[in-house]
Design a protein around this motif. Sequence first.
Motif, PDB file in Angstrom:
ATOM      1  N   TRP A  39       0.860  -1.179   0.000  1.00  3.18           N
ATOM      2  CA  TRP A  39       0.000   0.000   0.000  1.00  3.18           C
ATOM      3  C   TRP A  39       0.896   1.228   0.000  1.00  3.18           C
ATOM      4  CZ3 TRP A  39       0.647  -3.519   3.910  1.00  3.18           C
ATOM      5  CH2 TRP A  39       1.264  -3.067   5.081  1.00  3.18           C
ATOM      6  N   PHE A  44      -6.951   2.462   3.693  1.00  5.20           N
ATOM      7  CA  PHE A  44      -5.941   2.604   2.643  1.00  5.20           C
ATOM      8  C   PHE A  44      -6.623   3.027   1.353  1.00  5.20           C
ATOM      9  CE2 PHE A  44      -2.726  -0.725   4.378  1.00  5.20           C
ATOM     10  CZ  PHE A  44      -2.313   0.193   5.328  1.00  5.20           C
ATOM     11  N   MET A  59      -4.615  -1.334  -2.376  1.00  6.49           N
ATOM     12  CA  MET A  59      -3.691  -2.397  -1.986  1.00  6.49           C
ATOM     13  C   MET A  59      -3.377  -3.244  -3.196  1.00  6.49           C
ATOM     14  SD  MET A  59      -4.695  -4.192   1.588  1.00  6.49           S
ATOM     15  CE  MET A  59      -3.917  -3.762   3.123  1.00  6.49           C
TER      16      MET A  59
END
Lengths: 210, 545
Positions: A128, A150, A153
């Motif tokens: 990430w 996030f 990924m």
Amino acid sequence: MSRSLYEVETIAWKAARGAGYPWGIAEEAASAMRWLAGRGIDGCPQLASLLERTDGSNLDDWSPDPGEIWSAPGGALCPLLAGAALSDHARRLQQCPLEFGRLASPVLFLPFAGWAAARIGASLQVSWSGGSSFTDGVRLALQVDLGQEFDGMLVAVSGEMPEARVGAGRAFPDSRAWDRLGGFARRVHAPASETSRRFGAGAVDGIDDD
Amino acid sequence: MRLARLGSMHQSRLSFMRILTRRMACENWKFSRTAFDMDEKGIGRAIYRVDCPQRTYSLVAFSHDLPDEMRSDRVIAEAWDATFALLDGVPDETDVERLEANVPLQEAGRYSERELVVSRANRSSRLWEHVAAALAAGMQPDAEQLNAVGYLMRTTAVYGSGKFGAVDYACVRERPEFAAPFQAEMLIVYLIRAFVLDLVEHVARCRGGKQAVPLNRDTARKLGIGNATGLGMAPFIVNHAALFNNWIAAREEAIRRVRSVPTATEAELALFFDRLQRSEVMVREWCSGHPVQRSKVERLQLDLQLIKARIEDCPIGEHCPWDRLVEWSEAALSEEGQECLTSLILEPYGTIVDELSERMADPDDGDFRIDGSMSLAETCRLLRGHYGWALEIDWTVPEETARAWYISEEKLEPRLGERHEEDIAEFEQPLSPGRDAARAYADLERWSPGEQVAAFLLKHPEHRHVIRRVQVCRTAPYAEIHDNTISASMLPIDMLRAKLSFFGATHFDPKSDRWVRIRMYAGAPYPGELDPGNCEDWIYPEVVA
């Protein structure tokens, strides 16, 4: 307070179900939390946050749409739904990396990467923006705390397996997160009634007379 | 694997109590009572130490003053006559204080990785006072009363495997003494039985002084520990499908091996005949007030006579004798009789049967990863193979879905409700694999057989739990009960019986369709009496001439 891994697994199972996930995904949540706890990671704060975010919403909005980038129609992916999709589609990783879009509570995604790695018998790197983690299914290399969300990924087969975290036989969950999960878990319990108390367990008067 | 058959199962060489007594005897485990601080009413604490080859364990027992009106077998009880913990190692004073603050609270207490099992027991109010009074007066208790109850205390819960903070099974499974399932739980019950005998003799001594006598050893040995088991145990065999498969698979493999024996020696036949005769005694003493069980026991008595007559009519020494006997039983005996016979034929064959106990645990602890690459054609084939019975049920008929399993808020007790009469459906636990498989199949049929499970589950996460079970069945053919677990006619006691028979319980006495009393360790040698010569046949009572 120290908890057994069984307790971690059980509260996750009930809490995920209590928050509206199907039983099979609740089972994944339980296994994922145990997997993390067994590697010294407390997943409770991120699971509690996730359930608070998804509670009452349409889970389809949090589920991945397969494509070049697997992303959620509602904005952020649920790591349990995206993780289940990753481990189910593990063999695709033998052809090419899989990319996922914005993801909530990302630490919960790592166990699924572990299971995907075990399924194809290879180490996987989960990357990430600003960091990465490695797992071969048994071992997990993760040196940083993962944030709440996030932007994306990438999961790819890797030849590397850096030094893994030390295994743990006990869990030390954050007590506030534990209580938040407890709130969701209680939703699977039926309120007591006199009828259920007397007959639900098969009791009748005078059972303890000898 | 139907519920009626599961509800007819009997203990065998592969029962967990017998696996433990075999190990304790063969490894010459040492037992000692290291503390017994009780007042004249039998209230206080005691510690029993067990030394096995590599480790030491301790039973820490607390005996309480429980008013009669608080004595309840129900899980919702909050106080007991005695409470126990099985500790890893030897407790110091700090450990005992910690346990004293928690063990009497049972579910409301907290336990650590030092604790393996937590349990509690209540006195049999019928028998305890009679035995204590008789011994205090210098007399032995009345044999009839002893036989009628069979135990001085009954446990009402035995909690292991990480419950309430105790150590996870995964942390101790590598220890040889805990490799087979439920060995720590069986050990605590074995020690509780020894404690209970000590306690009743202590109370009698305090009351009767010099006049008091100990309980006759033969009488003491007949006493087991009672156990009251309710619905809480029933979901276990559904929730632990792979584990339960391993139990059944081990037993089936044992039966297959014995049925393959080409000829039986005189000694093997003699041992079988001995156990058969002693089974008659056990069944004669098996009293149940439950009409269904009573008629099953009566029929079992007849079945045992039929087995004897069959052996006398057709001497069975040669030509795969056990195979022929089992084949005959399938038409001649009741399910209760057939299951009793299959347990009995294992008795002479420890050398080929006992090693199967090593396969009975689940190395994955219930964790099973779905294979997303499986085709839907293969998934449907597996589903039809293992749930064909469920696809034939009309799930719109109310009787087929009459029940719903749920967990009550109150002490988290599993209960069974009437779906169409109570508001419980939204709390239903996933304990109806048959109905859920039928629902999944209806959706699977709308998909192309060439698609994969991964794509199906992405669209149908609601079927994920049942697809997992279907895939478990691929390598675990006995994982699933082939019966409707939510129908109006389902008897939860059948599920309890199956599990308890693997524990090695005897004298099943259902008190309703959903809870049962049993005996554990009735006939077993006490610590210090156990040896390789008596560690196998103790469960069969001696024939009295």
